[in-house]
Design an enzyme around this catalytic site. Structure first.
Site, PDB file in Angstrom:
ATOM      1  N   GLU A   5     -13.116 -10.931  -8.281  1.00 39.30           N
ATOM      2  CA  GLU A   5     -13.418 -11.869  -9.515  1.00 39.30           C
ATOM      3  C   GLU A   5     -14.814 -11.881  -9.741  1.00 39.30           C
ATOM      4  O   GLU A   5     -15.558 -11.446 -10.628  1.00 39.30           O
ATOM      5  CB  GLU A   5     -13.279 -13.409  -9.262  1.00 39.30           C
ATOM      6  N   CYS A  48      -9.745 -17.541  -4.715  1.00 41.75           N
ATOM      7  CA  CYS A  48     -10.327 -18.253  -3.477  1.00 41.75           C
ATOM      8  C   CYS A  48     -10.984 -19.641  -3.865  1.00 41.75           C
ATOM      9  O   CYS A  48     -11.668 -19.542  -4.907  1.00 41.75           O
ATOM     10  CB  CYS A  48     -11.049 -17.633  -2.252  1.00 41.75           C
ATOM     11  N   ALA A  72       9.061  13.134  10.222  1.00 38.75           N
ATOM     12  CA  ALA A  72       9.387  14.251   9.493  1.00 38.75           C
ATOM     13  C   ALA A  72      10.691  15.024  10.220  1.00 38.75           C
ATOM     14  O   ALA A  72      10.686  15.116  11.712  1.00 38.75           O
ATOM     15  CB  ALA A  72       8.248  15.285   9.683  1.00 38.75           C
ATOM     16  N   ARG A 111      -8.625  13.043   8.324  1.00 42.61           N
ATOM     17  CA  ARG A 111      -9.402  14.352   8.172  1.00 42.61           C
ATOM     18  C   ARG A 111     -10.089  14.666   6.945  1.00 42.61           C
ATOM     19  O   ARG A 111     -10.684  15.672   6.622  1.00 42.61           O
ATOM     20  CB  ARG A 111      -8.390  15.614   8.809  1.00 42.61           C
TER      21      ARG A 111
END
Length: 349
Positions: A53, A81, A160, A213
């Site tokens: 904000e 907040c 994977a 990386r």
């Protein structure tokens, strides 16, 4: 309502810029609008820096829109907040700027703060609308929400595999199953989280780096904690990259036996709200058995390897471990599936 959703979608675009950068705070975006014109926009960049904000208010002033702020509407992805922390309360900035209306998507999951902004702003005559695109906004703050409600981080299991569901290739064929495009996507996944967990067996066998990386992912964030879970720390290779590279002080070695305690310690002691699990099938299976995994990202390579190592070795899961919110993407010749583990009663949903 259509205009509210349009501008909240714009605020969500801002919030996405903070993914992986803001813990222990959530990623939040904000946009200030008046008469259909965007006056300013911003996102929370890092804990201790201004919230979304105040970033949006500052952006509006940089654009020369200071005088237009009075009477404007601010769209925020999370309830503003209302208490003093490392930065001043955002409701104070909203009131000081003279904004007329506040529209936010999701309520603060912290029970001490939830709904407080409505009371503070409403008492000052500011119109408050909540729940606009709430479910979309909650998805972006899942790690923060789960840590706040359960004391556990959001855990993503990344794997994977070949089409015959194997993690390894025959000897002499190299270590990679997936192509470079998929490996670049893994870099983006690592940039989403604050910690990457692996096993001692994986460190001994593969000597992974578990780092970022791509320099672009390091902008505005630290490399994630690299956490090695093992019952035999003395057997870990001292010359492995995790213990010798530039981020060796971001490597932790912890006992493997109680993963839930380890995860709770990461939240409490390190402010970690999201974890990427990169390991072998045995450890991944034990975490799935224990109900600790919230999300699955699986890369499938177009090959059959006949390898000996499966990606998941568990005891068998009940119907509560079905996957939903399934998304498929293609990276080069590989296919990635990303899905949520649909556990009953999950607080981080």
């Amino acid at each position: 309502m259509e205009a509210d959703e349009h501008w909240m979608r714009r605020a969500l675009e801002e919030a996405q810029k903070g993914m992986g950068r803001t813990a222990p705070n959530p990623p939040v975006g904000a946009v200030i609008v008046k008469d259909g014109e965007e006056l300013g926009a911003g996102w929370h960049r890092r804990a201790g820096l201004p919230h979304a904000e105040r970033e949006a208010l500052a952006d509006a002033r940089r654009r020369g829109n200071e005088e237009k702020l009075r009477g404007a509407t601010i769209y925020v992805t999370l309830e503003p907040c209302s208490t003093q922390g490392r930065t001043p309360p955002c409701v104070d900035g909203i009131l000081e700027a003279g904004l007329r209306r506040v529209v936010y998507a999701a309520m603060d999951p912290n029970p001490r703060h939830a709904g407080r902004a409505n009371r503070v702003l409403g008492a000052a005559g500011v119109e408050v609308t909540s729940g606009v695109m709430e479910e979309e906004a909650k998805r972006w703050i899942r790690p923060f929400r789960k840590a706040m409600l359960t004391g556990l981080p959001w855990v993503i299991w990344k794997t994977a595999m070949s089409l015959d569901a194997r993690l390894t290739r025959p000897p002499g064929e190299g270590m990679w199953l997936t192509g470079p495009e998929s490996r670049q996507k893994v870099q983006a996944l690592r940039a989403e989280v604050q910690a990457i967990v692996t096993s001692g067996a994986t460190v001994r066998a593969d000597r992974p780096r578990l780092d970022l990386r791509d320099p672009s992912y390091l902008e505005g964030r630290e490399t994630p904690w690299r956490v090695v879970a093992t019952e035999d720390p003395l057997s870990l290779p001292a010359d492995a990259p995790l213990f010798t590279d530039a981020w060796r002080d971001r490597t932790l070695v912890v006992p493997r036996g109680n993963p839930e305690k380890m995860l709770r310690d990461l939240v409490e002691e390190r402010g970690v709200h999201s974890v990427l699990l990169e390991c072998g099938g045995r450890m991944a299976g034990s975490w799935m058995d224990a109900g600790l995994i919230d999300e699955v990202v699986a890369f499938m390579a177009p090959m059959l390897t006949g390898g000996a190592v499966p990606p998941l070795e568990g005891k068998g899961f009940d119907e509560g471990c079905a996957l939903d919110e399934v998304v498929f993407e293609r990276f080069g010749s590989d296919v990635m599936m990303r899905a949520r583990v649909a556990k009953r009663g999950e607080a981080g949903k």
